[in-house]
Design a protein around this motif. Structure first.
Motif, PDB file in Angstrom:
ATOM      1  N   ARG A  58       4.871 -12.893   5.559  1.00 24.61           N
ATOM      2  CA  ARG A  58       3.834 -12.120   4.868  1.00 24.61           C
ATOM      3  C   ARG A  58       4.395 -11.374   3.655  1.00 24.61           C
ATOM      4  O   ARG A  58       3.958 -10.281   3.316  1.00 24.61           O
ATOM      5  CB  ARG A  58       3.152 -11.152   5.843  1.00 24.61           C
ATOM      6  CG  ARG A  58       2.510 -11.853   7.036  1.00 24.61           C
ATOM      7  CD  ARG A  58       1.691 -10.912   7.859  1.00 24.61           C
ATOM      8  NE  ARG A  58       0.539 -10.399   7.105  1.00 24.61           N
ATOM      9  CZ  ARG A  58      -0.388  -9.585   7.645  1.00 24.61           C
ATOM     10  NH1 ARG A  58      -0.272  -9.215   8.912  1.00 24.61           N
ATOM     11  NH2 ARG A  58      -1.386  -9.167   6.911  1.00 24.61           N
TER      12      ARG A  58
ATOM     13  N   THR B 202      -6.800   3.047   6.699  1.00 23.99           N
ATOM     14  CA  THR B 202      -5.668   3.746   7.314  1.00 23.99           C
ATOM     15  C   THR B 202      -5.433   5.075   6.596  1.00 23.99           C
ATOM     16  O   THR B 202      -5.355   5.117   5.362  1.00 23.99           O
ATOM     17  CB  THR B 202      -4.398   2.892   7.242  1.00 23.99           C
ATOM     18  OG1 THR B 202      -4.621   1.668   7.949  1.00 23.99           O
ATOM     19  CG2 THR B 202      -3.216   3.623   7.857  1.00 23.99           C
TER      20      THR B 202
ATOM     21  N   ASP C 153       1.984 -10.279   0.920  1.00 26.42           N
ATOM     22  CA  ASP C 153       1.108  -9.120   1.128  1.00 26.42           C
ATOM     23  C   ASP C 153       1.629  -7.881   0.409  1.00 26.42           C
ATOM     24  O   ASP C 153       0.847  -6.981   0.077  1.00 26.42           O
ATOM     25  CB  ASP C 153       0.989  -8.808   2.625  1.00 26.42           C
ATOM     26  CG  ASP C 153       0.218  -9.890   3.377  1.00 26.42           C
ATOM     27  OD1 ASP C 153      -0.358 -10.770   2.709  1.00 26.42           O
ATOM     28  OD2 ASP C 153       0.203  -9.847   4.623  1.00 26.42           O
TER      29      ASP C 153
ATOM     30  N   THR D   6      -1.143  -2.015   4.867  1.00 24.04           N
ATOM     31  CA  THR D   6      -1.873  -1.340   5.928  1.00 24.04           C
ATOM     32  C   THR D   6      -3.310  -1.845   6.004  1.00 24.04           C
ATOM     33  O   THR D   6      -3.843  -2.411   5.037  1.00 24.04           O
ATOM     34  CB  THR D   6      -1.889   0.179   5.709  1.00 24.04           C
ATOM     35  OG1 THR D   6      -2.461   0.460   4.420  1.00 24.04           O
ATOM     36  CG2 THR D   6      -0.466   0.736   5.744  1.00 24.04           C
ATOM     37  N   ALA D   7      -3.914  -1.619   7.148  1.00 21.50           N
ATOM     38  CA  ALA D   7      -5.303  -2.022   7.353  1.00 21.50           C
ATOM     39  C   ALA D   7      -6.220  -1.121   6.539  1.00 21.50           C
ATOM     40  O   ALA D   7      -5.894   0.039   6.278  1.00 21.50           O
ATOM     41  CB  ALA D   7      -5.652  -1.922   8.830  1.00 21.50           C
ATOM     42  N   PRO D   8      -7.363  -1.655   6.118  1.00 23.05           N
ATOM     43  CA  PRO D   8      -8.320  -0.824   5.365  1.00 23.05           C
ATOM     44  C   PRO D   8      -8.691   0.429   6.162  1.00 23.05           C
ATOM     45  O   PRO D   8      -8.911   0.370   7.373  1.00 23.05           O
ATOM     46  CB  PRO D   8      -9.517  -1.761   5.169  1.00 23.05           C
ATOM     47  CG  PRO D   8      -8.949  -3.136   5.262  1.00 23.05           C
ATOM     48  CD  PRO D   8      -7.836  -3.042   6.259  1.00 23.05           C
TER      49      PRO D   8
ATOM     50  N   GLY E  61      -2.259   0.943  12.242  1.00 23.76           N
ATOM     51  CA  GLY E  61      -2.683   0.751  10.868  1.00 23.76           C
ATOM     52  C   GLY E  61      -1.738  -0.080  10.029  1.00 23.76           C
ATOM     53  O   GLY E  61      -2.076  -0.442   8.901  1.00 23.76           O
TER      54      GLY E  61
ATOM     55  N   ASP F  77       0.825  -1.208   0.000  1.00 20.75           N
ATOM     56  CA  ASP F  77       0.000   0.000   0.000  1.00 20.75           C
ATOM     57  C   ASP F  77       0.860   1.259   0.000  1.00 20.75           C
ATOM     58  O   ASP F  77       0.493   2.265  -0.607  1.00 20.75           O
ATOM     59  CB  ASP F  77      -0.915  -0.002   1.233  1.00 20.75           C
ATOM     60  CG  ASP F  77      -1.865  -1.183   1.234  1.00 20.75           C
ATOM     61  OD1 ASP F  77      -2.578  -1.365   0.233  1.00 20.75           O
ATOM     62  OD2 ASP F  77      -1.881  -1.929   2.227  1.00 20.75           O
TER      63      ASP F  77
ATOM     64  N   ASP G 223      -0.158  -3.381   8.954  1.00 24.62           N
ATOM     65  CA  ASP G 223      -0.340  -4.827   9.072  1.00 24.62           C
ATOM     66  C   ASP G 223       0.981  -5.570   8.962  1.00 24.62           C
ATOM     67  O   ASP G 223       1.215  -6.538   9.691  1.00 24.62           O
ATOM     68  CB  ASP G 223      -1.298  -5.328   7.979  1.00 24.62           C
ATOM     69  CG  ASP G 223      -2.754  -5.122   8.371  1.00 24.62           C
ATOM     70  OD1 ASP G 223      -2.998  -4.772   9.542  1.00 24.62           O
ATOM     71  OD2 ASP G 223      -3.628  -5.288   7.506  1.00 24.62           O
ATOM     72  N   SER G 224       1.821  -5.153   8.021  1.00 21.58           N
ATOM     73  CA  SER G 224       3.112  -5.804   7.861  1.00 21.58           C
ATOM     74  C   SER G 224       4.086  -4.820   7.232  1.00 21.58           C
ATOM     75  O   SER G 224       3.682  -3.908   6.498  1.00 21.58           O
ATOM     76  CB  SER G 224       3.004  -7.061   6.986  1.00 21.58           C
ATOM     77  OG  SER G 224       2.693  -6.713   5.647  1.00 21.58           O
TER      78      SER G 224
END
Length: 830
Positions: free
Chosen positions: A575, A669, A578, A665-667, A539, A517, A541-542
């Motif tokens: 991950r 963010t 991702d 990132t998380a949705p 926010g 992202d 994620d990885s």
């Protein structure tokens, strides 16, 4: 014989002018290529920080290869710090200084000042004296350049921060030096800690006792410490700046690869030009044979003429060739291929080589072209003087068709039976076989083109009929004239569309393979400790770190061992999917830990390995490393051929820093909030920055290749104009005869337009056909698709250039040749 040859050249300036121009510009190209090669072997730049040290000691920075050259490691190979004491004990050594250089940033206010950090002992190498304060004595003390200290508003006693990889360390300013060095000085021990290699140094600068010879001292150091290499003179800059050695290697590889192709093309063009000039003198040679000149005498005349012309043209052409090499130096520096201060070596050897090659090429071309004129019987000589021999020689035809078949088979068939870089190189090299085949078969191909146009009704008019008849009757002359144009279209298509195919595939893989992202970057790189901090941000994620380097792999190539450099990246497997899609084909990328490696399909095929196979390589700093292949992926053009665990790559790079962090990132963010939460020194960017960084080196390499090929195509363009003008201008008598029997000037011009159409169509069609097998083969090897990337506008540009050169070089001289009155033209030409 020399006097006769000189008189012949003086009295036939027009016939010899084209050959002179071909040799002149060919000599310029050969000289420029020779200067590049010589510069790669012995040029460089003067040392800067090491200028006061007569000898500089480094680790061996390259590995020898079976071809007698060497491959440099992608990173600096460090030395054991303990070697400094061993070197200091060598007789004649006054002092041995273990030096490290670390790029840091001095923080102040809202910005930073870039500096280079060194150990305090390195101040013995230059005039770095304390203006105020004292030398550093503790690990948290620093002496700053006076200009940097003033810019940051710092004084002795203040505390400041030095940043490396977005990690800041606090130091107390205990002194300042004279402005202008952009340096920070720490204790020797702290400088090595800051470099990430506490027990290693970059190089050892050796100060000599008064009166000690530098070369002799270097030999004694080499004998005392055989595991190192020593440098004196300008070679010390290679120890100071790694890109100097890389530039020299680049010049050697580039000049040998480009020079071979260029030399072959130059000799083919010179042969075609001289051949045409000799064909146009058949009447003269026929008369010489009829008045009892022996074949040996005709051979000697042709050889002497060729040598005299080539000697003058090649010597004169060498001068602009040297100037061209200097322009190339500036262009290569602009592309970043060589350092800006890199100086080329200008010696007499490239000039001598250019002159000798031009002499040999012209002599061989002249003798081959004059073979029929010298051997024909006196009685048949006058009969053949008016009309060209109707057929090509059997050996020439067989050789041409064999090379054409071999080129087509190699271009398309090799990628079907082989794989890896061998298939790519074989497919690309097939273009040379096809170009030679075109040169041999030029007259036959031109006649076939004229016949096809007649069947299609293009040459249906009276002028068209005459154009077709002329093409068949003078196929040798017109074929020699059209051959460079066909070669130009073929080579331009192969070179340009190979680059577009490779770049398009790499771009597609990079764009489609990046799933992150956001991308985080920092000036100079990102420290490994920062990664965990970023992973804890709201926010996120990885976060996957990416470190770039290159590795050397020795493998079998066409049955012979070859050592090549391959782009490599270091990532963490957790991950990974991702943020990055490497297009895994076999194996498991999650197993990329410890002594493992993942390879692109192209690399795996080149190395001859599969899942579970061990692969031996040399890491960035030259360390031997054996890893098990755990995955094979498809996106090698976009992300590099070799993927290693991140910690393995970092441990063997000079900076010990990552190049980017890829974030998932998380949705929902908020990028602005994430940007504000980042630690100081980090910047949040988009995917485009990562893609651009992946393609930077490839783009520079493509730009350099395009530049060199433009030079070669420029030479071919000059040759096309040169030889077509010669062929057309020599037909003054023919045009006059047509006008005397009733043809009007516009009808003659129309006939010449028909001939120009035949030449242009032949050049475009045959040149494009000759380019197809190598382009299909390259595309199959790189993308598994037989369809290369051919931008329509670029191809139309090549076609337009061929039409402009071919049409203009025939139509304009034809108009000029029609200016004299017919009777006057017959009298002058006869």
């Amino acid at each position: 014989m020399f006097s006769l040859a000189w008189q012949s050249i003086r009295n036939r300036r027009g016939a010899f002018a084209a050959a002179f121009v071909a040799v002149f510009f060919g000599s310029a190209l050969i000289t420029a290529s020779g200067v590049l090669l010589e510069s790669g072997l012995r040029a460089g730049m003067p040392p800067q920080r090491y200028a006061t040290a007569p000898v500089v000691v480094t680790a061996i920075q390259s590995v020898p290869t079976p071809d007698g050259l060497s491959q440099r490691f992608g990173e600096r190979v460090p030395l054991r710090a303990g070697l400094t004491e061993e070197i200091a004990r060598v007789p004649g050594v006054q002092a041995a200084i273990g030096d490290v250089s670390v790029d840091v940033a001095l923080r102040h206010g809202g910005g930073t000042v870039p500096l280079s950090a060194h150990g305090w002992s390195s101040t013995k190498l230059g005039p770095a004296t304390v203006d105020s304060g004292r030398a550093p004595a503790a690990a948290d003390e620093v002496v700053l350049d006076g200009g940097a200290a003033a810019q940051a508003g710092l004084r002795v006693g203040d505390h400041t921060e030095l940043e490396i990889g977005a990690v800041a360390t606090t130091y107390r300013v205990v002194g300042t030096t004279a402005p202008g060095q952009a340096a920070a000085f720490l204790t020797d021990e702290q400088a090595r800690v800051l470099s990430g290699r506490p027990d290693q140094v970059d190089a050892v600068a050796v100060l000599a006792d008064p009166g000690t010879d530098a070369d002799a001292l270097a030999d004694r150091v080499q004998q005392a410490v055989p595991e190192v290499t020593t440098a004196v003179g300008d070679d010390r800059a290679e120890a100071e700046f790694l890109d100097v050695g890389a530039a020299r290697q680049f010049l050697v590889v580039m000049s040998t690869a480009f020079g071979g192709t260029m030399l072959m093309i130059v000799l083919l063009v010179v042969a075609s030009t001289l051949g045409l000039a000799i064909q146009q003198r058949r009447r003269e040679f026929a008369l010489l044979r009829a008045v009892a000149a022996t074949p040996r005498q005709v051979y000697r005349l042709i050889a002497t003429e060729s040598l005299v012309l080539a000697a003058v043209a090649s010597v004169l052409g060498a001068v602009p060739g040297i100037g061209l090499s200097l322009l190339l130096r500036d262009a290569l520096a602009g592309y970043g291929a060589v350092p800006a201060e890199f100086r080329f070596a200008i010696g007499g050897l490239p000039v001598l080589a250019s002159v000798l090659l031009c002499l040999l090429g012209a002599l061989g071309a002249g003798l081959i072209a004059g073979r029929r004129a010298a051997r024909i019987s006196p009685a048949a000589a006058l009969g053949e003087a008016a009309v060209e021999p109707p057929r090509l020689g059997r050996v020439r035809l067989i050789s041409g068709w064999v090379l054409a078949a071999l080129g087509a088979t190699t271009g398309i068939g090799l990628p079907m039976v082989l794989s890896g870089n061998t298939a790519v190189a074989g497919a690309a090299s097939s273009a040379l076989l096809l170009v030679i085949a075109v040169a041999l078969l030029g007259p036959r191909l031109l006649t076939a083109t004229a016949g096809l146009l007649e069947k299609l009704g293009v040459l249906r008019s009276t002028a068209g009929y005459l154009a077709g008849a002329n093409t068949r009757a003078r196929s040798r002359r017109l074929g020699s004239a059209a051959t460079p144009l066909i070669m130009g279209v073929a080579l331009a298509s192969v070179q340009v569309f190979t680059a577009t195919t490779t770049n398009a595939a790499a771009q597609d893989q990079a764009v489609n393979g990046i799933r992150a992202d956001h991308v985080i970057v920092a000036d100079g790189g990102i420290a490994p400790s920062v990664v965990d901090s970023v992973r804890q941000l709201p926010g996120v994620d990885s976060a996957t770190p990416v470190a770039r380097t290159s590795v050397l792999v020795t493998h079998q190539e066409l049955g012979e061992p070859a050592t090549n450099s391959y782009p490599a990246q270091g990532v963490t497997p957790d991950r990974l999917g991702d943020v990055l899609d490497l297009d895994p084909r076999q194996g498991d990328l999650s197993a990329l830990t410890g002594e493992t490696v993942a390879l692109s399909e192209l690399a795996a095929d080149s190395f001859g390995v599969e899942i579970g196979s061990p692969l031996s390589m040399r890491l960035g700093d030259g360390t031997p490393h054996t890893a098990e292949v755990v995955a094979i992926y498809g996106n090698g053009l976009g992300f590099g051929d070799v993927t290693l665990p991140n910690d393995v790559v970092l441990a063997h790079t000079g900076s010990r820093l990552n190049d980017e962090l890829l974030l998932a990132t998380a949705p929902g963010t908020d990028p602005a909030a994430l940007r504000e939460a980042l630690p100081p020194g980090l910047r949040l960017t988009d995917r485009a920055s990562f893609t651009a960084a992946q393609n930077t080196e490839a783009t520079a390499q493509s730009a350099v290749n395009l530049l060199l090929n433009l030079l070669l195509l420029g030479f071919i363009a000059i040759a096309v104009v040169n030889i077509l003008v010669l062929a057309t201008a020599a037909r003054v008598r023919e045009f006059a005869l047509l006008r005397l029997i009733g043809a009007k000037p516009r009808q003659v011009r129309s006939m010449m337009r028909g001939e120009a159409a035949v030449v242009v169509v032949a050049a475009v069609v045959l040149g494009s056909l000759a380019a197809l097998p190598p382009l299909i083969g390259v595309s199959l090897s790189l993308t598994a698709s037989p369809l290369p990337t051919v931008p329509p506008l670029v191809y139309l540009g090549i076609v337009g250039a061929a039409a402009a050169f071919g049409w203009g070089s025939i139509a304009i001289p034809a108009r000029i040749a029609l200016r004299p009155a017919p009777v006057a033209a017959m009298r002058v030409s006869g």
